[in-house]
Design an enzyme around this catalytic site. Structure first.
Site: not given
Length: 342
Positions: A309-311
């Protein structure tokens, strides 16, 4: 209207011709050619450019996390936000490596950060309600999420940015994404639920049972805003609002993994044309993501078996966008290089 359509066809033909006449066999650069075409078409330019790339990372807590759907406790959300702000997270490392600006937004973390440097305050509440027994948020909170994130995109756009990615942090948000996916796509709920932060078999079965309980409680939903209000996290709702605004601003959207794509599903249900502005960065290792991408009929750039996740997928895929633009703008054509075409 007919004249505008003809103009668009003519531009598309010119752009495709420029790609085809580079010094290479037809189609030999594969997906880079598709990326170059998409970027050129978004910008309506035969010489597109990527300016001041950003990733907006929205963080929030989920009431459903307290029910035991995650391998990690809810307090990890604010701890990871601190790690991100200090530059120690995966997305900050990859973002710095590849020249992207990371903006971290508190959309609804259950923690008082105070006036901490580097954090954008867009807090709508201290986490959502538990959607197993209630709607995650009120309609007023949902509207606030959409408004605040649109304003953030407008501010980023004013810096000259024309390419923007979306990341998230929120313990419990794979459960939120699974529910959104199920209601937006009609795919069986069981096929939408994965291991998230690393659940073992017993924990996974508990997660499935809890999400089925939520599904039975709320019933069948079809309105995209109602789906988002019922199951979304504040960070998921703000990503959706940010994506819609970026589309309206004619920016390139970099869509990350499972959570970000769930937000995109809602935006797509409202504005189907948004897909023409979206680049899907990677195929997450979360079980439902590949089915999301298949539902949308899109091909991701990277396959790295990630589920951070997180980008992170946006940060890692961005150099491929740069390479696509570089080949379109700088690679010689058969005519300019004096090379014989077939």
């Amino acid at each position: 209207m007919q004249a505008e359509t003809q103009k668009e066809i003519t531009f598309d033909q010119s752009l495709q011709s420029k790609i085809d006449l580079k010094t290479k066999p037809l189609g030999a650069l594969g997906m880079l050619e598709e990326l170059a075409f998409k970027i050129g078409k978004i910008q309506q330019s035969l010489e597109p450019e990527l300016r001041n790339p950003h990733i907006l990372l929205f963080a929030a807590d989920h009431g459903v996390a307290k029910a035991g759907v995650s391998a990690y406790p809810p307090e990890v959300t604010f701890q990871m936000v601190m790690n991100i702000l200090q530059g120690g997270a995966a997305v900050t490392v990859f973002g710095k490596q590849n020249g992207l600006t990371i903006k971290t937004i508190d959309a609804g973390v259950n923690y008082d950060f105070g006036n901490i440097k580097g954090l954008i305050d867009a807090k709508v509440g201290y986490g959502t309600k538990n959607f197993i027994i209630d709607q995650a948020m009120t309609r007023e909170q949902l509207n606030q999420c959409l408004t605040l994130s649109a304003q953030i995109v407008q501010e980023v756009k004013s810096t000259g940015c024309n390419v923007i990615g979306f990341g998230e942090m929120g313990i419990g948000n794979t459960s939120s994404a699974s529910m959104i996916m199920h209601h937006c796509t009609g795919i069986d709920l069981d096929e939408c639920i994965g291991r998230g932060t690393g659940l073992d078999d017993e924990q996974l079965e508990r997660k499935k049972a809890l999400l089925q309980q939520a599904n039975d409680y709320h019933g069948v939903l079809s309105d995209p805003m109602e789906i988002l209000q019922t199951y979304g996290g504040f960070e998921v709702a703000q990503i959706c609002g940010a994506m819609i605004e970026a589309y309206k601003q004619k920016m390139i959207l970099m869509v990350d993994g499972f959570i970000a794509t769930s937000a995109f599903l809602v935006a797509y249900a409202i504005y189907p044309e948004i897909i023409d502005y979206a680049v899907f960065c990677h195929n997450s290792n979360e079980i439902g993501h590949q089915k999301m991408l298949a539902h949308l009929g899109v091909q991701p750039i990277l396959q790295l078996n990630m589920r951070v996740g997180e980008g992170t997928g946006c940060a890692l895929a961005y150099p491929m966008l740069e390479n696509a633009v570089a080949f379109l703008n700088k690679m010689a054509s058969f005519d300019s290089a004096g090379v014989s075409n077939k």
